[in-house]
Write a protein that holds these residues in place. Structure first.
Motif, mmCIF file in Angstrom:
data_model
loop_
_atom_site.group_PDB
_atom_site.id
_atom_site.type_symbol
_atom_site.label_atom_id
_atom_site.label_comp_id
_atom_site.label_asym_id
_atom_site.label_seq_id
_atom_site.Cartn_x
_atom_site.Cartn_y
_atom_site.Cartn_z
ATOM 1 N N ILE A 2 -10.813 30.026 -21.496
ATOM 2 C CA ILE A 2 -10.440 28.635 -21.578
ATOM 3 C C ILE A 2 -11.135 27.880 -20.417
ATOM 4 C CG2 ILE A 2 -8.376 28.675 -20.601
ATOM 5 C CD1 ILE A 2 -9.398 26.614 -23.714
ATOM 6 N N GLU A 3 -11.141 26.664 -20.361
ATOM 7 C CA GLU A 3 -11.609 25.879 -19.177
ATOM 8 C C GLU A 3 -10.447 24.675 -18.984
ATOM 9 O OE1 GLU A 3 -15.438 24.460 -19.477
ATOM 10 O OE2 GLU A 3 -15.319 24.420 -21.628
ATOM 11 N N GLU A 4 -10.508 24.179 -17.996
ATOM 12 C CA GLU A 4 -9.490 23.028 -17.735
ATOM 13 C C GLU A 4 -9.885 21.667 -18.840
ATOM 14 O OE1 GLU A 4 -12.879 22.018 -14.820
ATOM 15 O OE2 GLU A 4 -11.923 23.760 -15.720
ATOM 16 N N ARG A 5 -10.791 21.434 -19.383
ATOM 17 C CA ARG A 5 -11.355 20.537 -20.177
ATOM 18 C C ARG A 5 -12.287 21.035 -21.075
ATOM 19 N NH1 ARG A 5 -13.654 17.332 -16.787
ATOM 20 N NH2 ARG A 5 -11.825 15.950 -16.285
ATOM 21 N N PHE A 6 -11.924 20.844 -22.328
ATOM 22 C CA PHE A 6 -13.011 21.540 -23.332
ATOM 23 C C PHE A 6 -14.260 20.826 -23.662
ATOM 24 C CE2 PHE A 6 -14.715 22.092 -27.760
ATOM 25 C CZ PHE A 6 -14.722 23.665 -27.718
ATOM 26 N N ARG A 7 -15.345 21.391 -23.509
ATOM 27 C CA ARG A 7 -16.580 20.776 -23.641
ATOM 28 C C ARG A 7 -17.189 20.964 -25.152
ATOM 29 N NH1 ARG A 7 -19.297 22.168 -17.657
ATOM 30 N NH2 ARG A 7 -17.402 22.085 -16.521
ATOM 31 N N THR A 8 -17.310 19.849 -25.764
ATOM 32 C CA THR A 8 -18.053 19.991 -26.907
ATOM 33 C C THR A 8 -19.533 20.279 -26.748
ATOM 34 O OG1 THR A 8 -16.450 18.145 -27.958
ATOM 35 C CG2 THR A 8 -18.547 18.836 -29.200
ATOM 36 N N LYS B 252 -14.240 30.364 -13.803
ATOM 37 C CA LYS B 252 -13.851 30.346 -12.255
ATOM 38 C C LYS B 252 -13.602 29.072 -11.915
ATOM 39 C CE LYS B 252 -15.947 32.315 -8.277
ATOM 40 N NZ LYS B 252 -17.040 33.181 -7.720
ATOM 41 N N ARG B 253 -14.192 27.974 -12.399
ATOM 42 C CA ARG B 253 -13.654 26.541 -11.789
ATOM 43 C C ARG B 253 -12.292 26.149 -12.164
ATOM 44 N NH1 ARG B 253 -19.248 25.334 -13.060
ATOM 45 N NH2 ARG B 253 -18.617 24.584 -14.847
ATOM 46 N N LEU B 254 -12.015 26.876 -13.405
ATOM 47 C CA LEU B 254 -10.481 26.702 -13.693
ATOM 48 C C LEU B 254 -9.384 27.223 -12.713
ATOM 49 C CD1 LEU B 254 -8.193 25.992 -15.708
ATOM 50 C CD2 LEU B 254 -8.476 28.055 -16.716
ATOM 51 N N ALA B 255 -9.961 28.400 -12.282
ATOM 52 C CA ALA B 255 -9.172 29.207 -11.366
ATOM 53 C C ALA B 255 -9.008 28.383 -10.089
ATOM 54 C CB ALA B 255 -9.467 30.470 -11.192
ATOM 55 N N GLN B 256 -10.182 27.810 -9.506
ATOM 56 C CA GLN B 256 -10.390 27.374 -8.384
ATOM 57 C C GLN B 256 -9.433 25.935 -8.330
ATOM 58 O OE1 GLN B 256 -14.525 26.943 -8.204
ATOM 59 N NE2 GLN B 256 -14.777 28.833 -7.282
ATOM 60 N N GLY B 257 -9.403 25.460 -9.559
ATOM 61 C CA GLY B 257 -8.285 24.301 -9.685
ATOM 62 C C GLY B 257 -6.879 24.300 -9.573
ATOM 63 N N ILE B 258 -6.415 25.782 -9.669
ATOM 64 C CA ILE B 258 -5.092 26.049 -9.699
ATOM 65 C C ILE B 258 -4.656 26.834 -8.305
ATOM 66 C CG2 ILE B 258 -3.184 27.377 -10.846
ATOM 67 C CD1 ILE B 258 -4.981 27.389 -13.282
ATOM 68 N N SER B 259 -3.847 26.053 -7.612
ATOM 69 C CA SER B 259 -3.185 26.732 -6.456
ATOM 70 C C SER B 259 -2.778 27.907 -6.300
ATOM 71 C CB SER B 259 -2.059 25.901 -5.631
ATOM 72 O OG SER B 259 -1.666 26.261 -4.572
#
Length: 292
Positions: free
Chosen positions: A146-152, A248-255
């Motif tokens: 998953i990612e923080e914002r699903f991209r169509t 990976k960008r999702l993980a970077q956005g979570i403290s």
């Protein structure tokens, strides 16, 4: 991540054989959800993906049940029968948040106190939504696919169009191509490939289409700061649905979140690379205990 005292005796009756499975039905606001439980140890809730229900998670659950008390359940719609029908007669959700509310209610109804929650694919979106809106429900978080914002994408648009309009036989070229995307490569024929296809098509097409529509609205990008539990983001290195770089960008956005890539795995690495996933889950639990 402990079980409420008043429920501990009930849960201790689970058979010691990790392959044994206890099934029950739990009613939440008048709706019935199938729940499966197996193993003993720290509680771990597995949230199933867009298709296949908890049954697609069983190979992973059996491995995890050697060390943990694993709980999985039917998402709203999973108890339907038939491929092309309208799905469950129960109240429908309009977004992922409704599924997160179901999960929170289920955790409370089963008497679990801040369990670890592990969501895959669509279930990872549900787990993320729970973590940002009801962080007191869980003690740690694991998500995969998953990612923080699903991209169509063009692929997801075509998939939604086909699922909504055309009943598909199990051997359709579209299904074969879809399975290739899930694996990240062309899968080898055999029992595992048959298992994945059979489980996926136990979920009605209408339900899959509805969940794709819900994913298209999914966005927790501006709420990730609310997650305050130890978090592990897992990604298949060959995930063709949501590339590992985006996870990976999702993980970077979570403290404080940790990111791990599973070599050779695609979007359903929880099936094809279950042993590697279990190792990462075990390491996550050890890190959580060490930080307490």
């Amino acid at each position: 991540m402990r079980l409420s005292t008043k429920w501990r005796d009930t849960w201790s009756t689970i058979a010691s054989d990790v392959d044994s499975r206890r099934s029950e039905r739990v009613t939440i606001e008048g709706d019935v959800f199938d729940v499966v439980r197996m193993g003993r140890g720290e509680p771990l809730v597995l949230v199933p993906g867009l298709a296949g229900s908890w049954k697609l998670l069983m190979p992973l659950a059996r491995r995890l049940a050697r060390e943990y008390e694993v709980v999985s359940y039917s998402l709203r719609g999973d108890r339907s029968r038939g491929r092309g029908g309208p799905g469950d007669s129960r109240r429908r959700h309009v977004d992922v948040g409704g599924h997160a509310d179901d999960l929170a209610a289920l955790i409370d109804r089963l008497g679990m106190e801040c369990p670890a929650v592990f969501g895959v694919s669509f279930g990872a979106a549900v787990a993320l939504e729970l973590a940002v809106e009801q962080p007191g429900c869980l003690g740690s978080l694991i998500v995969q696919g998953i990612e923080e914002r699903f991209r169509t994408t063009i692929g997801s648009t075509i998939a939604l169009h086909v699922l909504e309009r055309y009943p598909l036989p199990a051997n359709s070229p579209f299904l074969n191509q879809f399975l290739n995307l899930l694996y990240g490569t062309k899968p080898e024929p055999g029992p595992r490939t048959d298992f994945v296809a059979d489980r996926i098509w136990e979920t009605p097409q209408a339900v899959m289409a509805e969940r794709l529509r819900q994913l298209r609205q999914f966005d927790v990008a501006d709420r990730l700061w609310r997650i305050d539990v130890p978090t592990l983001v897992l990604a298949g290195a060959k995930d063709a649905i949501i590339p590992a770089s985006r996870q990976k960008r999702l993980a970077q956005g979570i403290s404080g979140a940790r990111f791990e890539s599973i070599e050779g795995a695609g979007h359903i690495g929880f099936v094809t690379h279950a042993d590697a996933v279990v190792r990462q889950v075990h390491d996550h639990f050890l890190r959580v205990k060490a930080s307490v």
